[in-house]
Design an enzyme around this catalytic site. Structure first.
Site, short mmCIF file in Angstrom:
data_model
loop_
_atom_site.label_atom_id
_atom_site.label_comp_id
_atom_site.label_asym_id
_atom_site.label_seq_id
_atom_site.Cartn_x
_atom_site.Cartn_y
_atom_site.Cartn_z
N ASP A 101 -18.09 51.66 82.52
CA ASP A 101 -18.81 52.31 81.41
C ASP A 101 -17.85 53.13 80.56
O ASP A 101 -16.78 53.55 81.02
CB ASP A 101 -19.88 53.27 81.95
CG ASP A 101 -20.95 52.56 82.74
OD1 ASP A 101 -21.13 51.35 82.56
OD2 ASP A 101 -21.61 53.25 83.56
N1 URA Z 1 -21.41 51.86 88.17
C1 URA Z 1 -21.70 52.61 87.09
O1 URA Z 1 -22.76 53.23 87.03
N2 URA Z 1 -20.82 52.66 86.07
C2 URA Z 1 -19.63 52.02 86.11
O2 URA Z 1 -18.84 52.12 85.15
C3 URA Z 1 -19.33 51.25 87.23
C4 URA Z 1 -20.24 51.19 88.25
#
Ligand code: URA
Length: 229
Positions: A101
């Protein structure tokens, strides 16, 4: 391979720019100036541009310590991309192995080898990933069994696969998951009524983030690291 494409792949110049340097007689092949973009470059030819050798590279395998605030995409109208942190000739040929993310940091693999990345991301492989999570609220030890048994994420019809939660302290934990659902780790903590404040990926399969890499830095993987997948 055609000479104009060879130049473009080894330097990052466009085909048009490659034609210009050819016209200026700046490129030689095995000691002979070559001006034709359509010329087929022999396998072991020595290609020089202003006397500097141009060499085709094999596939690229990188690990990056992804910084916060950039996206895992080749283009984005709003945010900077992880590729803006790379100094490579043709970043558009590369892709990220899965995604983190915008507000997740840590181990990100980048390659142009689609089969290799498929081996890591394919659900069949069940490749484990380890995240370090910092939480808004205190964790109780019940969370360990909740993660192990599977959690009901909002809007999903199946429980998450068993995950390993290791509590570091009240507000910090390591989580090992082998699925890759959307915002999975954040949603898992939301499912037990908590909130992830910070998330950092430490490991993919047996490969750990090189802790000498500052956020935004990357390095080539070693042959042993590539062979882990
Ligand atoms: N899980 C999440 O919530 N975000 C990420 O970036 C990776 C795994």
């Amino acid at each position: 391979m055609r000479l104009d494409r060879f130049i473009s792949e080894t330097t990052g110049l466009s085909r048009k720019e490659a034609s210009k340097i050819l016209q200026r007689a700046e490129v030689s092949i095995d000691g002979v100036v070559q001006k034709k973009g359509a010329f087929k470059v022999p396998e072991d030819a020595e290609v020089l541009w202003n006397n500097l050798p141009l060499k085709l590279q094999g596939p690229t395998y990188l690990m990056m310590n992804k910084p916060l605030g950039c996206v895992c995409a080749n283009d984005d109208g709003l945010h900077s991309t992880v590729f803006s942190y790379l100094d490579v000739p043709n970043p558009e040929k590369l892709h990220t192995v899965g995604r983190l993310d915008l507000d997740t940091s840590g181990l990100l693999l980048i390659t142009d080898d689609g089969q290799w990345s498929h081996r890591i991301t394919s659900p069949k492989q069940q490749c484990p990933k380890v995240y370090h999570a910092w939480l808004a609220d205190p964790l109780s030890s019940d969370a360990i069994s909740a993660f192990a048994e599977g959690l009901q994420l909002r809007g999903e019809s199946t429980l998450t696969a068993p995950a390993v939660l290791e509590i570091i302290n009240e507000r910090e934990a390591l989580v090992q998951v082998h699925e890759g659902r959307y915002h999975q780790v954040r949603r898992m903590f939301a499912a037990i009524g908590n909130k992830v404040e910070q998330l950092h990926r430490e490991q993919v399969g047996a490969l750990k983030l090189d802790t000498s890499l500052a956020p935004g830095e990357s390095r080539a993987l070693t042959a042993e690291e590539i062979a882990l997948f």
